[in-house]
Design an enzyme around this catalytic site. Structure first.
Site, PDB file in Angstrom:
ATOM      1  N   CYS A  51       0.466  -1.137  -0.047  1.00 38.14           N
ATOM      2  CA  CYS A  51       0.043   0.226   0.088  1.00 38.14           C
ATOM      3  C   CYS A  51       0.912   1.508   0.292  1.00 38.14           C
ATOM      4  CB  CYS A  51      -0.916   0.343   0.999  1.00 38.14           C
ATOM      5  SG  CYS A  51      -0.659   0.276   2.602  1.00 38.14           S
ATOM      6  N   GLY A 116       4.458  -4.373  11.136  1.00 44.98           N
ATOM      7  CA  GLY A 116       5.367  -5.996  11.395  1.00 44.98           C
ATOM      8  C   GLY A 116       5.171  -6.363   9.831  1.00 44.98           C
TER       9      GLY A 116
END
EC number: 1.2.1.70
Length: 422
Positions: A51, A116
Site C-alpha cells: 500500500c 510488522g
C-alpha cells in the site's frame, strides 16, 4: 558477475495519489515479473507491491541497462508516464541495495516505523516470484536473509512496540472503541489484522463485507468478538449502522462514496488505490483517516530502538557482503585444492610403480605425509586470499591465485555451476 539492483518508489519519494496509480497486483504483477525477467542481463526479479511502496529487486549484470529497462517497464505496467514516474523513482545498487532491503524488512522505511506487516509482504513477494519462476539463487538468499534480519530486529529491540501496524495507528485516532460497532470492508490480510486489532480494543460487534461472501464468513468465524459477514451489496445499510468503518479492499475504483454515509462516522481507508472518496471529509461529523494522513504518525518507536535496529542492519549487511565475497573466492580455492589433489595422486601412483615392494602400511603413511605437506602449503595462501578478497580490488588476488597456480579458468566456473544445481 551480477549484482543486486533496487528500483522503486514509496511514500518517502512519491505522493499517495501517484502510489495508487503505480500499484500493480494480480495478473499485472505476474506480467511485470515476467517482462523484467526477459530483459537482457537480468538473472532474477522479485517485486514488492504494497500500500505504500512498489519496488523491483533484480539480479543484474549491467547497472545502467537494468535501471533503464526496469523504469520503462514500471511505467508501462502502471500506466504512469515515464517522465512523471522518473521524478519519484529511487535506485540502490550492490551494498546499498542490500542495506535498503534489510531496512525495509526491519520496518525502518515504513510509513509507520516498525510496523510488522512488511515481513509478510516480503514473504508474499518472494512466493509470487517463486511461483512465476523469476527468482534466482542470489535473490532468494537475499530476501530470505532480509526476513531473518527483520525477525532479529523485532526480537532484540522494541521497534514495533509503539505501532504494530497501520491499522493500530489509524484506529488510535478513533478514540475509545469499547462497545462500539465496526464495519470492515474486505477480507484480505489487512482486514484480518483490522478484525484482530478491533477485538483487542474491546469493540462490541464487527460486520465484514466482502465481494466473496465465503471469505468474509471465514474471517468472521475467526474473530474473538461477535462478528458476522454480509454481501457487498448490503454495504450501504451496514454503513448506516456502523460507528467505525475500516476499508482495505483490492478494488481499482471507489467503494465508499459520500451518498452512502448518513450521520457521524469514523472511516479508516487503508487501501491502495483508496476505497473511500476523499469528498466524504466535507460531510458533517465524518472523520476520514487515509494512508496519506499516517505519513507523519506520532506513534513512533523510541529513538534508541531505531538506532539499535540500524546497528543490526549494518552488522547484517557487512556479514552478507563478506558471505558474497567468500562465495566468489570459494570456487577458485576448490579448483586449487582439486588440482593439488590430482598432482598428489599422480605422484603417489608414480611412486608405487617405482617401489612395488612397499607394504600397504608404509604406502598409506607416505600418502598421508604427502597430503599433509600439501595441505599445509596451501592453507596460508587460501586463507589469506579470502581475507584479501574483502579489501579494495580484492578480486585481483583471486585472479592472481589462478594465474600463479595455472588453474584452468573453466574449473572455477564448473564449481559455480555445480553449486547452482545443488
Amino acid at each position: 558477475m551480477s549484482s543486486i539492483l533496487v528500483v522503486g518508489l514509496s511514500h518517502r519519494s512519491a505522493p499517495v495519489t501517484l502510489l495508487e496509480r503505480a500499484a500493480v497486483s494480480g495478473d499485472r504483477l505476474d506480467k511485470l515479473l515476467h517482462d523484467v525477467q526477459q530483459v537482457t542481463n537480468v538473472d532474477g526479479v522479485v517485486v514488492v507491491s504494497t500500500c505504500n511502496r512498489i519496488e523491483v529487486y533484480a539480479d543484474v549484470e549491467k547497472f545502467h541497462a537494468g535501471v533503464s529497462s526496469i523504469s520503462e517497464l514500471l511505467s508501462r505496467h502502471s500506466d504512469v508516464p515515464l517522465e512523471e514516474l522518473s521524478k519519484h523513482l529511487y535506485v540502490h545498487y550492490e551494498e546499498r541495495a542490500v542495506q535498503h532491503i534489510f531496512s525495509v524488512a526491519c520496518g525502518l522505511d515504513s510509513m509507520v516505523v516498525g510496523e510488522g506487516q512488511i515481513l509478510g509482504q516480503l514473504r508474499t513477494a518472494l512466493k509470487v516470484a517463486q511461483a512465476n519462476d523469476t527468482v534466482d539463487r542470489a535473490l532468494n538468499e537475499l530476501v530470505q536473509q532480509a526476513l531473518r534480519v527483520g525477525k532479529r530486529a523485532r526480537n532484540e529491540t522494541g521497534i514495533d512496540r509503539a505501532g504494530a501496524s497501520l491499522v493500530s495507528v489509524g484506529l488510535s485516532r478513533a478514540g475509545s472503541l469499547e462497545g462500539r460497532r465496526a464495519l470492515v470492508v474486505g477480507a484480505g490480510s489487512m482486514s484480518g489484522l483490522a478484525v484482530a486489532t478491533l477485538a483487542r480494543a474491546g469493540i462490541g460487534e464487527i460486520v465484514i463485507a466482502n465481494r466473496t461472501y465465503e471469505r468474509g464468513a471465514h474471517l468472521a468465524r475467526s474473530a474473538e468478538v461477535p462478528a458476522r459477514a454480509i454481501e457487498l451489496s448490503d454495504l450501504r445499510q451496514a454503513m448506516a449502522e456502523a460507528d467505525i468503518v475500516v476499508s482495505c479492499t483490492g478494488a481499482t475504483g471507489l467503494v465508499i462514496t459520500p451518498d452512502m454515509i448518513d450521520g457521524p462516522a469514523f472511516l479508516l481507508d487503508l487501501a491502495l488505490p483508496h476505497d473511500v472518496d476523499p469528498a466524504v471529509r466535507a460531510l458533517p461529523g465524518v472523520t476520514l483517516v487515509a494512508l496519506s494522513d499516517l505519513r507523519d504518525a506520532d506513534d513512533a518507536p523510541a529513538a534508541g530502538d531505531i538506532e539499535a535496529v540500524r546497528r543490526i542492519v549494518c552488522e547484517e549487511v557487512q556479514a552478507f557482503q563478506l558471505g558474497l565475497i567468500a562465495a566468489t573466492v570459494a570456487p577458485t580455492v576448490v579448483a586449487l585444492r582439486s588440482k593439488a589433489a590430482e598432482v598428489v595422486d599422480a605422484e603417489l601412483g608414480r611412486l608405487g610403480g617405482r617401489l612395488p615392494g612397499l607394504d600397504d602400511k608404509a604406502r598409506e603413511e607416505i600418502a598421508q605425509t604427502v597430503r599433509r605437506v600439501v595441505d599445509k602449503l596451501l592453507h596460508a595462501p587460501t586463507v589469506r586470499v579470502k581475507e584479501l578478497a574483502a579489501s579494495p580490488g580484492g578480486d585481483t588476488y583471486t585472479e592472481a591465485l589462478r594465474e600463479l597456480f595455472d588453474l584452468d579458468p573453466k574449473t572455477p566456473e564448473a564449481v559455480i555451476r555445480a553449486e547452482d544445481v545443488l
